[in-house]
Design a protein around this motif. Structure first.
Motif, short mmCIF file in Angstrom:
data_model
loop_
_atom_site.label_atom_id
_atom_site.label_comp_id
_atom_site.label_asym_id
_atom_site.label_seq_id
_atom_site.Cartn_x
_atom_site.Cartn_y
_atom_site.Cartn_z
N SER A 1 0.83 -1.19 0.00
CA SER A 1 0.00 0.00 0.00
C SER A 1 0.87 1.26 0.00
CB SER A 1 -0.92 0.01 1.23
OG SER A 1 -2.02 0.87 0.97
N ASP A 2 0.25 2.36 -0.40
CA ASP A 2 0.86 3.68 -0.23
C ASP A 2 2.30 3.74 -0.74
OD1 ASP A 2 -1.36 3.19 1.93
OD2 ASP A 2 -1.21 5.36 1.67
N LEU A 3 2.45 3.43 -2.02
CA LEU A 3 3.78 3.43 -2.62
C LEU A 3 4.32 4.86 -2.70
CD1 LEU A 3 3.07 0.90 -5.52
CD2 LEU A 3 3.88 0.40 -3.22
N HIS A 4 3.44 5.81 -3.03
CA HIS A 4 3.81 7.23 -3.09
C HIS A 4 5.03 7.49 -3.98
CE1 HIS A 4 0.85 8.89 -0.31
NE2 HIS A 4 1.00 7.80 0.41
N PHE A 5 4.97 7.00 -5.22
CA PHE A 5 6.02 7.37 -6.18
C PHE A 5 6.04 8.89 -6.28
CE2 PHE A 5 6.02 2.94 -7.20
CZ PHE A 5 7.31 2.71 -7.67
N SER B 1 8.85 7.59 1.98
CA SER B 1 9.54 8.15 3.15
C SER B 1 8.54 8.73 4.14
CB SER B 1 10.53 9.23 2.69
OG SER B 1 9.83 10.26 2.03
N ARG B 2 7.25 8.72 3.80
CA ARG B 2 6.22 9.23 4.71
C ARG B 2 5.84 8.14 5.72
NH1 ARG B 2 1.26 10.88 2.63
NH2 ARG B 2 1.30 12.95 3.55
N VAL B 3 6.81 7.65 6.46
CA VAL B 3 6.51 6.61 7.45
C VAL B 3 6.00 7.27 8.72
CG1 VAL B 3 8.07 4.80 6.62
CG2 VAL B 3 8.96 6.61 8.08
N ASN C 1 -6.35 8.59 -2.24
CA ASN C 1 -6.58 10.03 -2.31
C ASN C 1 -5.42 10.78 -2.96
OD1 ASN C 1 -5.65 9.03 0.39
ND2 ASN C 1 -5.11 11.19 0.64
N HIS C 2 -4.20 10.24 -2.86
CA HIS C 2 -3.05 10.91 -3.47
C HIS C 2 -2.98 10.71 -4.99
CE1 HIS C 2 -0.48 12.64 -0.25
NE2 HIS C 2 -1.26 11.91 0.50
N ASP C 3 -3.84 9.84 -5.52
CA ASP C 3 -3.79 9.57 -6.96
C ASP C 3 -4.71 10.49 -7.76
OD1 ASP C 3 -1.92 7.53 -6.61
OD2 ASP C 3 -3.51 6.15 -5.98
N ALA D 1 -9.66 -1.79 -0.60
CA ALA D 1 -10.07 -0.39 -0.61
C ALA D 1 -8.95 0.43 0.02
CB ALA D 1 -11.36 -0.20 0.17
N HIS D 2 -8.75 1.64 -0.46
CA HIS D 2 -7.65 2.44 0.12
C HIS D 2 -7.92 2.83 1.57
CE1 HIS D 2 -4.29 5.08 0.52
NE2 HIS D 2 -5.06 6.14 0.74
N HIS D 3 -9.13 3.32 1.84
CA HIS D 3 -9.41 3.89 3.16
C HIS D 3 -9.82 2.83 4.17
CE1 HIS D 3 -9.58 7.40 0.49
NE2 HIS D 3 -9.17 8.07 1.55
N GLY E 1 -3.85 1.46 -3.03
CA GLY E 1 -3.97 2.90 -3.21
C GLY E 1 -2.77 3.75 -2.84
N ASP E 2 -2.88 5.04 -3.21
CA ASP E 2 -1.76 5.99 -3.07
C ASP E 2 -0.51 5.46 -3.78
OD1 ASP E 2 -3.34 7.79 -1.75
OD2 ASP E 2 -2.29 7.69 0.17
N LEU E 3 -0.67 5.22 -5.08
CA LEU E 3 0.48 4.79 -5.86
C LEU E 3 1.44 5.96 -6.08
CD1 LEU E 3 -1.99 2.81 -6.70
CD2 LEU E 3 -0.42 2.10 -8.47
N GLY F 1 -5.05 0.60 3.36
CA GLY F 1 -3.83 1.31 3.71
C GLY F 1 -4.16 2.67 4.28
N HIS F 2 -3.60 3.73 3.70
CA HIS F 2 -3.91 5.13 3.98
C HIS F 2 -3.26 5.67 5.25
CE1 HIS F 2 -5.93 8.95 3.60
NE2 HIS F 2 -6.60 8.79 4.73
N PHE F 3 -3.30 4.94 6.35
CA PHE F 3 -2.73 5.45 7.61
C PHE F 3 -1.21 5.24 7.68
CE2 PHE F 3 -6.98 4.56 9.98
CZ PHE F 3 -7.49 5.80 9.58
N HIS F 4 -0.66 4.46 6.78
CA HIS F 4 0.77 4.13 6.83
C HIS F 4 1.12 3.41 8.13
CE1 HIS F 4 1.92 7.31 3.55
NE2 HIS F 4 0.73 6.77 3.34
N LEU F 5 0.18 2.61 8.60
CA LEU F 5 0.38 1.79 9.80
C LEU F 5 -0.12 0.38 9.48
CD1 LEU F 5 -1.05 4.23 12.52
CD2 LEU F 5 1.36 3.64 12.21
FE LIG Z 1 -0.72 7.30 1.73
#
Ligand SMILES: [Fe+2]
Ligand SMILES: [Fe+2]
Length: 262
Positions: A8-12, A222-224, A70-72, A153-155, A39-41, A190-194
């Motif tokens: 989840s949350d790859l955040h390229f 890096s948004r850990v 949401n970041h996509d 689902a992302h959220h 989500g959050d690719l 994902g989404h919470f990065h936890l």
């Molecule tokens: Fe995210």
């Protein structure tokens, strides 16, 4: 035995240096039948971020299934955000925002919970609509008893123990009750990065069916948020799920203990 990797949350666009290459190598070694990306690719929904994400997806072993986060959505270009919010995602990742993957041992259905705006100040919040819940129910109605039933689902549908105040996906109460009625076993988000896993409370618990929410931390960003980079591996055999977290430690992904869920 079916193996699913849950990322989840790859955040390229905002990557932890060196992680993507090692993640791709680790996944090729582990060899899942399906890799799910909840989500959050991307970081800002930019074209070059989507292209980099797609390049990563192209290198995965086996099949993959992704849903937007949401970041996509376009962040800077508000005209595009409101008129064609998922155009870039559709063009560069995949045309289907609610994709479906069927296997003899599992049915996996994605739901797009990202919204381009909402009746609240924070547009990062997500929502699941009645139509989407109906779609999941229709898909699950065709599943066989042998198939593990999975929603992506992302959220999130359940909050982490350490942050019970975090806002969950809108529409979740009705959704989870319906999911329980149609035998959904697992929700991957994902989404919470936890990363954590917990049963989701629902009002259709008459038969005691448990819907398990499995959350993944950010795999590569890096948004850990105190959890570090990690991803989940689920091994399914129809009776139980073995859940293992692989964490980024000292330049490689290290497998943690396996948690068996019946
Ligand atoms: Fe995210
Ligand atoms: Fe997110």
């Amino acid at each position: 035995m079916l193996m699913i990797a849950h990322l989840s949350d790859l955040h390229f666009g905002r990557l932890q240096p060196g992680v993507v290459q090692r993640l791709a190598a680790d996944l090729n070694r582990v060899g899942p039948d399906l890799t799910v990306i909840s989500g959050d690719l991307t970081q800002h929904g930019r074209r070059r971020e989507f292209r980099a994400a797609r390049h990563f997806l192209n290198g995965l072993p086996g099949a993959w299934l992704a849903v937007p986060g949401n970041h996509d959505l376009p962040r800077i270009n508000l005209v595009e955000r409101f008129t064609a919010p998922f155009d870039r995602y559709r063009r560069l990742i995949g045309p289907d925002l609610c994709p479906l993957w069927r296997h003899a041992e599992a049915v996996v259905v994605g739901v797009n919970t990202a919204r381009s705006f909402g009746a609240h100040w924070n547009w990062a919040h997500g929502r699941i609509s009645r139509e989407q819940v109906r779609h999941v129910a229709d898909v699950m109605a065709a599943a066989t008893p042998r198939q593990t039933r999975i929603v992506v689902a992302h959220h999130p549908f359940v909050a982490p123990e350490i942050r019970p105040d975090l806002r969950l996906v809108g529409g979740r109460r009705a959704a989870v009750s319906q999911f329980a009625r149609c035998g959904v076993d697992v929700i991957l988000s994902g989404h919470f990065h936890l990363g954590y896993a917990a049963p989701v409370a629902h009002e259709a618990a008459a038969d005691g069916h448990v819907v398990l929410a499995v959350q993944a931390s950010t795999a590569t960003s890096s948004r850990v948020r105190g959890d570090g980079n990690a991803y989940n591996v689920l091994r399914l055999d129809g009776q139980r799920i073995d859940l293992q977290v692989r964490r980024w430690r000292d330049g490689r992904f290290v497998p943690g203990p396996t948690r068996r869920i019946r």
